[in-house]
Design a protein around this motif. Structure first.
Motif, PDB file in Angstrom:
ATOM      1  N   ARG A  34      35.306  39.278  39.157  1.00 24.82           N
ATOM      2  CA  ARG A  34      35.039  37.846  38.683  1.00 24.82           C
ATOM      3  C   ARG A  34      33.795  37.887  37.719  1.00 24.82           C
ATOM      4  N   SER A  35      32.888  38.692  38.308  1.00 23.06           N
ATOM      5  CA  SER A  35      31.618  38.696  37.368  1.00 23.06           C
ATOM      6  C   SER A  35      31.702  39.352  36.059  1.00 23.06           C
ATOM      7  N   ALA A  36      32.652  40.133  36.005  1.00 16.03           N
ATOM      8  CA  ALA A  36      33.074  40.881  34.857  1.00 16.03           C
ATOM      9  C   ALA A  36      34.076  40.110  33.665  1.00 16.03           C
ATOM     10  N   GLY A  37      34.302  38.714  34.405  1.00 20.11           N
ATOM     11  CA  GLY A  37      34.976  37.866  33.468  1.00 20.11           C
ATOM     12  C   GLY A  37      36.634  38.192  33.541  1.00 20.11           C
ATOM     13  N   VAL A  38      36.970  38.868  34.514  1.00 20.67           N
ATOM     14  CA  VAL A  38      38.565  39.177  34.510  1.00 20.67           C
ATOM     15  C   VAL A  38      39.074  38.304  35.335  1.00 20.67           C
ATOM     16  N   ARG A  39      40.451  37.668  34.893  1.00 24.86           N
ATOM     17  CA  ARG A  39      41.267  37.054  35.517  1.00 24.86           C
ATOM     18  C   ARG A  39      41.891  37.658  36.703  1.00 24.86           C
ATOM     19  N   PRO A  62      60.317  45.578  42.273  1.00 24.57           N
ATOM     20  CA  PRO A  62      59.770  45.727  40.877  1.00 24.57           C
ATOM     21  C   PRO A  62      60.542  44.820  39.945  1.00 24.57           C
ATOM     22  N   ASP A  63      61.207  43.869  40.078  1.00 21.50           N
ATOM     23  CA  ASP A  63      61.639  43.193  39.168  1.00 21.50           C
ATOM     24  C   ASP A  63      60.543  42.558  37.953  1.00 21.50           C
ATOM     25  N   PRO A  64      60.909  42.787  36.809  1.00 25.68           N
ATOM     26  CA  PRO A  64      59.981  42.474  35.704  1.00 25.68           C
ATOM     27  C   PRO A  64      59.454  41.158  35.747  1.00 25.68           C
ATOM     28  N   VAL A  65      60.774  40.343  36.098  1.00 25.32           N
ATOM     29  CA  VAL A  65      60.248  38.823  36.134  1.00 25.32           C
ATOM     30  C   VAL A  65      59.164  38.304  36.863  1.00 25.32           C
ATOM     31  N   ILE A  66      58.917  39.102  37.988  1.00 24.82           N
ATOM     32  CA  ILE A  66      57.707  38.446  38.553  1.00 24.82           C
ATOM     33  C   ILE A  66      56.407  39.037  38.104  1.00 24.82           C
ATOM     34  N   PHE A  67      56.534  40.230  37.463  1.00 25.32           N
ATOM     35  CA  PHE A  67      55.199  40.589  36.737  1.00 25.32           C
ATOM     36  C   PHE A  67      54.915  39.595  35.484  1.00 25.32           C
ATOM     37  N   ASP A  68      55.784  39.386  34.891  1.00 28.33           N
ATOM     38  CA  ASP A  68      55.858  38.298  33.572  1.00 28.33           C
ATOM     39  C   ASP A  68      55.392  36.799  33.987  1.00 28.33           C
ATOM     40  N   HIS A  69      56.001  36.778  35.303  1.00 29.00           N
ATOM     41  CA  HIS A  69      55.256  35.323  36.006  1.00 29.00           C
ATOM     42  C   HIS A  69      53.988  35.235  36.081  1.00 29.00           C
ATOM     43  N   ALA A  70      53.336  36.587  36.482  1.00 25.93           N
ATOM     44  CA  ALA A  70      51.896  36.626  36.676  1.00 25.93           C
ATOM     45  C   ALA A  70      51.192  36.878  35.493  1.00 25.93           C
ATOM     46  N   LEU A  71      51.730  37.494  34.464  1.00 31.60           N
ATOM     47  CA  LEU A  71      51.051  37.657  33.185  1.00 31.60           C
ATOM     48  C   LEU A  71      50.947  36.271  32.582  1.00 31.60           C
ATOM     49  N   THR A  72      52.011  35.555  32.669  1.00 29.21           N
ATOM     50  CA  THR A  72      52.076  34.314  31.779  1.00 29.21           C
ATOM     51  C   THR A  72      51.192  33.294  32.607  1.00 29.21           C
ATOM     52  N   GLY A  73      51.086  33.276  34.042  1.00 29.87           N
ATOM     53  CA  GLY A  73      50.036  32.273  34.827  1.00 29.87           C
ATOM     54  C   GLY A  73      48.943  32.610  34.576  1.00 29.87           C
ATOM     55  N   LEU A  74      48.538  33.834  34.332  1.00 27.61           N
ATOM     56  CA  LEU A  74      47.133  34.232  33.949  1.00 27.61           C
ATOM     57  C   LEU A  74      46.609  34.121  32.545  1.00 27.61           C
ATOM     58  N   GLY A  75      47.583  33.291  31.796  1.00 22.56           N
ATOM     59  CA  GLY A  75      46.891  33.119  30.228  1.00 22.56           C
ATOM     60  C   GLY A  75      47.734  33.617  29.368  1.00 22.56           C
ATOM     61  N   GLY A  76      49.066  34.331  29.572  1.00 21.90           N
ATOM     62  CA  GLY A  76      49.715  35.181  28.640  1.00 21.90           C
ATOM     63  C   GLY A  76      49.178  36.526  28.166  1.00 21.90           C
ATOM     64  N   VAL A  77      48.668  36.877  29.132  1.00 22.04           N
ATOM     65  CA  VAL A  77      47.932  38.331  29.049  1.00 22.04           C
ATOM     66  C   VAL A  77      48.924  39.468  28.528  1.00 22.04           C
ATOM     67  N   ASP A  78      48.421  40.121  27.515  1.00 16.61           N
ATOM     68  CA  ASP A  78      49.315  41.413  27.230  1.00 16.61           C
ATOM     69  C   ASP A  78      49.420  42.302  28.556  1.00 16.61           C
TER      70      ASP A  78
END
Length: 249
Positions: A122-127, A169-185
């Protein structure tokens, strides 16, 4: 500092954020079931009920690997059918609660130094997010565990399988996280988890930097499933080493 390389970090839940007390859970669940069933007039042997509970656990395991939902209500239904008994609605609700919403007095503990690691991120500004394959206890209960230890507020987003509708390991749940964290690549993200099949293989398939946390459970993988050769981009046994493994100073 190279903190800008990692914009988001996701964590597995069990044996990564929170230690799974599997034996303790099994014992308390068995005691609850024996008591509730005795209240209905069923004086059953402990081994008989333990076997029925184990049967439901195996059903969950099979459905999990097939990426199919299996929750506490399914387990209660299967266990009662396995025992060949019917109970009142009130008792059924008690049996369900023993699995889905157990006594807070026995809430499990966070893994060592994970709070410090979350604070450092959090201190490093990481989501920060969670990608969790939920077992029989639902995400509402898992949030309670984190809140009880003052950790829930660190998370910007949650991807619990019972809410997303799919398991790692379904990619869908990882996509859900990346999108929810602000569309992170994916190349700007890291995932921390203990299981080779779900956490490591799933993250790497998406191009996410995978850290295998072996501090509680050192997953040997499976030779028959080919997961024994799956390995993290980094491996740590202590969350105190996480920031360094991510190149954050």
């Amino acid at each position: 500092t190279s903190a800008e390389l990692v914009k988001a970090v996701t964590f597995d839940f069990w044996n990564t954020l929170v230690e799974a007390d599997d034996a303790g859970v099994r014992d308390r669940r068995l005691a609850a079931w024996l008591g509730l069933l005795a209240g209905e007039g069923f004086e059953l042997e402990g081994d008989v009920v333990r076997s029925a509970l184990r049967h439901a656990g195996q059903r969950f395991e099979g459905r999990w690997k097939a990426n199919e939902y299996y929750g506490a209500a399914d387990a209660v239904e299967d266990i009662l059918a396995h025992l060949g008994i019917e109970v009142s609605l009130e008792t059924e609700e008690g049996l369900l609660a023993s699995i889905a919403d157990p006594d807070p007095a026995h809430d499990p503990h966070p893994t060592p130094h994970v709070g410090d690691a979350l604070e450092g991120l959090r201190s490093a500004g990481v989501r920060i997010g969670i990608i969790c394959d939920v077992g029989l206890a639902p995400s509402t209960t898992l949030r309670r565990y984190l809140a009880g230890h003052g950790l829930l507020g660190y998370f910007d987003h949650w991807s619990f399988s019972d809410e997303v509708g799919t398991f790692k390991p379904d990619p869908v749940i990882f996509d859900h996280a990346l999108t929810g964290l602000g569309g992170v690549d994916p190349s700007d993200a890291a995932h921390i988890g203990d299981l080779r099949r779900t956490d490591i293989a799933g993250a790497q398939r998406k191009g996410i930097f995978a850290v295998r946390y072996a501090g509680v459970y050192d997953d040997p993988g499976s030779a028959t499933e080919g997961t024994d050769v799956v390995e993290g981009d980094a491996v740590i046994t202590d969350h105190a080493d996480l920031l360094a493994a991510l190149g954050i100073s």
